[in-house]
Design an enzyme around this catalytic site. Structure first.
Site, PDB file in Angstrom:
ATOM      1  N   SER A   1       0.834  -1.194   0.000  1.00  0.00           N
ATOM      2  CA  SER A   1       0.000   0.000   0.000  1.00  0.00           C
ATOM      3  C   SER A   1       0.880   1.261   0.000  1.00  0.00           C
ATOM      4  O   SER A   1       1.747   1.410  -0.865  1.00  0.00           O
ATOM      5  CB  SER A   1      -0.962  -0.038   1.188  1.00  0.00           C
TER       6      SER A   1
ATOM      7  N   ASP B   1      -8.317  -5.219  -6.074  1.00  0.00           N
ATOM      8  CA  ASP B   1      -7.983  -4.205  -5.072  1.00  0.00           C
ATOM      9  C   ASP B   1      -8.948  -3.032  -5.210  1.00  0.00           C
ATOM     10  O   ASP B   1      -9.029  -2.410  -6.266  1.00  0.00           O
ATOM     11  CB  ASP B   1      -6.533  -3.747  -5.296  1.00  0.00           C
TER      12      ASP B   1
ATOM     13  N   HIS C   1      -6.753  -5.912  -1.492  1.00  0.00           N
ATOM     14  CA  HIS C   1      -5.656  -4.988  -1.216  1.00  0.00           C
ATOM     15  C   HIS C   1      -4.620  -5.558  -0.261  1.00  0.00           C
ATOM     16  O   HIS C   1      -3.420  -5.484  -0.519  1.00  0.00           O
ATOM     17  CB  HIS C   1      -6.223  -3.685  -0.647  1.00  0.00           C
TER      18      HIS C   1
END
EC number: 3.1.2.2
Length: 483
Positions: free
Chosen positions: A294, A388, A422
Site C-alpha cells: 500500500s 484491489d 488490497h
C-alpha cells in the site's frame, strides 16, 4: 485381526475426548477424492492396516474421537498444519470449528462440515468440506476462512513475541447448531521463528525493529514497511527473518516521537534507516532490498527512485503516484495526487468504495505526483491484487513498467492475482473485507474473494522470497506462479 489403534504419529498431538461413540461395520466404496493411498493415510492417522473380509470392513466397537495435528501443538504462522480426526463412526457427519481471539479479544471463527470415511477417519488433506465457511478440498480452510464476529475488524498481530492460539473443535452432526462436542485441541501459531533475534532500533531519528536469523551472518538486508495505518507492524519482518534475511520493520509516522501524520514526509529519514541497515555488521551489501504494501509499496518506489544502495524492491499493491501528503528530498518535492470524493461509491452494506477517488497521475497537474521511477537502478517485483478496491494497483504497476522500459531500465516482474484484494499478507491471514481507512476516516471495502485471496497470499509469499534470494544473494531461482 487386532481391534486396537496403533500409536499416533510420533510428531503429532492427539487429544482424546471424554465422549465415547459406538461404530458399526459398513459396506462402502473408497472415495475417489482421496489424494493419498489408504496405507499412507493410515500411517499419519495411526490407524490399523485393516483387512477387508468380503465386502465388510471390521472396525473397533468403541473408541474415543481424537484430533491429530502435524506439526504437533504449535508451528510458525506461515506454515501449514495437517488436521485429522480418528475414532469416528464410519461415514459419521461432523462439523469442525476453528476459533481465534486477537490481542484485543476480538473473536474470529470458521467452520466446515465433513463426513468421515469408511474407517471412521477424517483427514482434511483428502476429505472435501461439504459446506460451511468454505467447500471443497481446503486443508487450511479453517484458518484462511476465519471471519470476525463483529464487522470491520482486521486480524493484525502487534506483539510478535506471543503466539495466536487457535481452538479447534469437532462436533457431531451437520445441523446449523452442531451437536455435542466430540473432541477439541488448542493450536498455537507463532510469529517469531525459533532462534530469530529481535532488536529494537532507536538510532538517530530511525524507529523500527530489526530481526536477524539464528544462523551466523551476514545476511541479505530488507527494509519492510506497511501503509497508512502508521505505527510499527513487525509480523511480516519477523516471519521473513526465519527465511534467512535480516529484516528491519520500519515505522515512519504515528509511532513514538515520529510525526503524527504523513502530510509531509522526508526521504532523508528513509535514507538514514537504509544506511543504518547497510552498516550493520550482520547485513551484507552492497545494496538492500525494500518490501512494502500500500503506502509502504509506494514509498519503496520513491526510495528506489531517489536513493542509492537499493538493489531490489517488492511492491505489494502500491501506487506509482505520491498519495496523501507531500514528499521531500534534498530540494525536490513530489506533491500528492489529487482526489475527488464525489467519485466515492457506497456498497449495499453501507461501506465506501474508493477505487476511483484518486485522479490519474497521467493527466494535467497530477502528472507532477508521478514517482520518477526511471531514475531507479534497482529491479522490481510488483505483486498485484486485481480486485484491489483501495486504488488501481494493476494500472499503477503497468504504468511503472511502461515508464521504466521507455527509459531503458530493466523490465519489472508483475504478478497479478485474480479475485485478490488490497491486503496481501503472509499465508493464512484471513481476508479483511472491510475496515476503517485512516485517511478516508470511514470504513471502506478492500476487495477480494476469500479462497482466491488465500491462494494468492501463499504464492506471493514464495515469490517475494525467491526474488530477494535471487537479487540480494542466496538461493537463486524462480517459482512459477500457481495462481
Amino acid at each position: 485381526m487386532s481391534n486396537k489403534l496403533l500409536s499416533p504419529h510420533p510428531h503429532s498431538v492427539v487429544l482424546r475426548s471424554e465422549f465415547k461413540m459406538a461404530s458399526s461395520p459398513a459396506v462402502l466404496r473408497a472415495s475417489r477424492l482421496y489424494q493419498w493411498s489408504l496405507k499412507s493415510s493410515a500411517q499419519f492417522l495411526g490407524s490399523p492396516q485393516l483387512r477387508q473380509v468380503g465386502q465388510i470392513i471390521r472396525v473397533p466397537a468403541r473408541m474415543a474421537a481424537t484430533l491429530i495435528l502435524e506439526p504437533a501443538g504449535r508451528c510458525c504462522w506461515d506454515e501449514p498444519v495437517r488436521i485429522a480426526v480418528r475414532g469416528l463412526a464410519p461415514e459419521q457427519p461432523v462439523t469442525l470449528r476453528a476459533s481465534l481471539r486477537d490481542e484485543k479479544g476480538a473473536l474470529f471463527q470458521a467452520h466446515a462440515r465433513y463426513r468421515a470415511d469408511t474407517l471412521g477417519e477424517l483427514d482434511l488433506e483428502r476429505a472435501p468440506a461439504l459446506g460451511g465457511s468454505f467447500a471443497g478440498l481446503e486443508p487450511m480452510g479453517l484458518l484462511w476462512a476465519l471471519e470476525p464476529e463483529k464487522p470491520l475488524v482486521r486480524l493484525v498481530k502487534r506483539d510478535v513475541r506471543t503466539p495466536l492460539a487457535v481452538e479447534l473443535e469437532v462436533l457431531d452432526g451437520h445441523d446449523p447448531d452442531p451437536g455435542r462436542l466430540l473432541c477439541q485441541t488448542r493450536h498455537e501459531r507463532y510469529f517469531l521463528p525459533p532462534g530469530v533475534r529481535r532488536e529494537p532500533v532507536r538510532v538517530g531519528r530511525v524507529r523500527g525493529t530489526l530481526f536477524l536469523p539464528p544462523e551466523p551472518g551476514p545476511f541479505p538486508g530488507i527494509v519492510d514497511m506497511f501503509g497508512t495505518g502508521g505505527g510499527l507492524l513487525e509480523y511480516r519482518a519477523s516471519l521473513l527473518a526465519g527465511k534467512g534475511f535480516a529484516v528491519m520493520a520500519l515505522a515512519y509516522y504515528n509511532y513514538e516521537d515520529l510525526p503524527k501524520t504523513m502530510e509531509t514526509l522526508h526521504l532523508e529519514y528513509f535514507e538514514e534507516a537504509m544506511n543504518y541497515l547497510l552498516s550493520h555488521p550482520e547485513v551484507k551489501g552492497p545494496g538492500v532490498g525494500l518490501l512494502g504494501i500500500s503506502k509502504g509499496g509506494e514509498l519503496c518506489l520513491s526510495m528506489a527512485s531517489f536513493l542509492k544502495g537499493i538493489t531490489a524492491a517488492v511492491v505489494i499493491n502500491g501506487s506509482v503516484a505520491n498519495v496523501g501528503g507531500t514528499l521531500h528530498y534534498k530540494g525536490e518535492t513530489l506533491p500528492p495526487v489529487g482526489v475527488n470524493r464525489n467519485r466515492i461509491k457506497v456498497t449495499k452494506d453501507g461501506y465506501a468504495d474508493i477505487v476511483d477517488v484518486l485522479n490519474s497521475p497521467l493527466e494535467g497537474p497530477d502528472q507532477k505526483s508521478f514517482i520518477p521511477v526511471e531514475r531507479a537502478e534497482s529491479t522490481f517485483l510488483f505483486l498485484v491484487g486485481q480486485d484491489d478496491h483501495n486504488w488501481k494497483s494493476e494500472f499503477y504497476a503497468n504504468e511503472a513498467c511502461k515508464r521504466l522500459q521507455a527509459h531503458g531500465r530493466r523490465k519489472p516482474q508483475i504478478i497479478c492475482y485474480p479475485e485478490t484484494g488490497h491486503y496481501i499478507e503472509p499465508p493464512y491471514f484471513p481476508l479483511c473485507r472491510a475496515s476503517l481507512h485512516a485517511l478516508v476516516g470511514s470504513p471502506i471495502i478492500w476487495g477480494g474473494e476469500p479462497r482466491a485471496h488465500a491462494m494468492a497470499q501463499v504464492d506471493a509469499w514464495k515469490q517475494l522470497q525467491t526474488f530477494f534470494h535471487k537479487h540480494l544473494g542466496g538461493h537463486e531461482g524462480t517459482i512459477p506462479s500457481k495462481v
